[in-house]
Design an enzyme around this catalytic site. Structure first.
Site, PDB file in Angstrom:
ATOM      1  CB  VAL A  62      -1.016   0.044   1.170  1.00 49.57           C
ATOM      2  CG1 VAL A  62      -2.026  -1.092   1.079  1.00 49.57           C
ATOM      3  CG2 VAL A  62      -0.315   0.073   2.529  1.00 49.57           C
ATOM      4  CE1 TYR A 154       0.175   1.629  15.126  1.00 48.61           C
ATOM      5  CE2 TYR A 154      -0.553   2.019  17.386  1.00 48.61           C
ATOM      6  CZ  TYR A 154      -0.713   1.386  16.167  1.00 48.61           C
ATOM      7  OH  TYR A 154      -1.765   0.521  15.977  1.00 48.61           O
ATOM      8  CB  THR A 189      -1.954  -9.592  15.511  1.00 47.40           C
ATOM      9  OG1 THR A 189      -1.405  -8.318  15.832  1.00 47.40           O
ATOM     10  CG2 THR A 189      -3.467  -9.536  15.608  1.00 47.40           C
ATOM     11  CG  PHE A 191       0.475  -4.480  16.966  1.00 46.79           C
ATOM     12  CD1 PHE A 191       0.119  -3.525  16.023  1.00 46.79           C
ATOM     13  CD2 PHE A 191       0.877  -4.045  18.223  1.00 46.79           C
ATOM     14  CE1 PHE A 191       0.167  -2.169  16.334  1.00 46.79           C
ATOM     15  CE2 PHE A 191       0.929  -2.699  18.538  1.00 46.79           C
ATOM     16  CZ  PHE A 191       0.573  -1.764  17.584  1.00 46.79           C
TER      17      PHE A 191
END
Ligand code: 8X3
Length: 254
Positions: A62, A154, A189, A191
């Site tokens: 992306v 973030y 996850t 993450f």
């Protein structure tokens, strides 16, 4: 949901992969996008075997604006009319004081979480507007609601997701296209492994002594949001584990 076309970015793992499964189970046709095509191929085979799912796979980063544009603008006919866009691709890198942070990490987060989401949205939403049908679901975070120490960039990217969701909803007013942000707290996850660059012990500590959300919990909420009657728009869904109150207040067993 049957026969709806659902585009999921970051579909090869975590919440994206869980969404692929949930929507497959609900009868959707999937356009799965990720950098790791092999993982998508394995998932697509498994979903076809289990649910008879039809899937179209896109090897897509992306962050690469021209790749996003050329890929999404050349979807073959049956796949081009996307009904639901799940802007899931995103990541965190590092947990450092801002004045000590890595600029490369900042770029990666901003390029993926903000600019990547914009590139994909810019390609897909005009079609939704012209068909007067569609739903955009962005993956935000509790980090977009509150900044936590060392979260700085973030948190800023997720605050941007929240603002962009709000802006898109405003700009689509008068169309039937719906916009939702789903903003989870702690979800187990990859993450934290990615944030800490493969430091598995540090990643595990994030979820230690508490019960985090699972990617399936989040996927279920996304499925719920997208299956309301067409006059209902769930705009913002903040979801946390029962063991979490705020970004920094987490109940843990010793
Ligand atoms: C992920 C949740 O609290 O680690 O977006 O930022 S948190």
């Amino acid at each position: 949901m049957a026969d709806s076309i659902v585009l999921i970015t970051g579909a090869s793992s975590g919440i994206g992969a869980a969404c692929a499964r949930k929507f497959a189970q609900a009868g959707a046709k999937l356009v799965l996008a990720a950098r790791r095509l092999e993982r998508l191929q394995q998932m697509a085979m498994a979903l076809e075997a289990e649910f008879g799912t039809q899937a179209y796979l896109l090897e897509m980063d992306v962050r690469d604006r021209f790749q996003v544009e050329s890929t999404l603008n050349s979807l073959p006919e049956p796949w081009a009319t996307i009904d639901i866009l799940i802007n899931n691709a995103g990541l965190s890198r590092g947990l450092n004081k801002l004045h000590e942070g890595s600029i490369q990490d900042w770029e990666e987060m901003i390029d993926t979480n903000v600019k990547g989401l914009l590139y994909v949205t810019r390609c897909v939403v005009p079609g939704m507007v012209s068909r007067n049908r569609g739903h955009v679901v962005n993956l935000g975070s509790i980090a977009g609601h509150e900044t936590y120490p060392k979260g700085n960039v973030y948190c800023a990217t997720k605050a941007a997701v929240r603002t962009l969701t709000e802006g898109l909803k405003q700009d689509l007013l008068g169309t039937a296209v719906r916009v939702t942000t789903v903003d989870p707290g702690l979800v187990e996850t990859e993450f934290s492994e990615i944030r800490f660059r493969g430091d598995g012990d540090r990643a595990k500590q994030v979820y230690q002594g508490m019960t985090p959300l699972t990617p399936e919990d989040v996927a279920e909420v996304i499925l719920f949001a997208t299956t309301r009657p067409v006059h209902v728009n769930l705009s913002e869904i903040l979801m946390v584990p029962t063991d979490q109150a705020t970004a920094t207040l987490v109940h843990r067993l010793p």
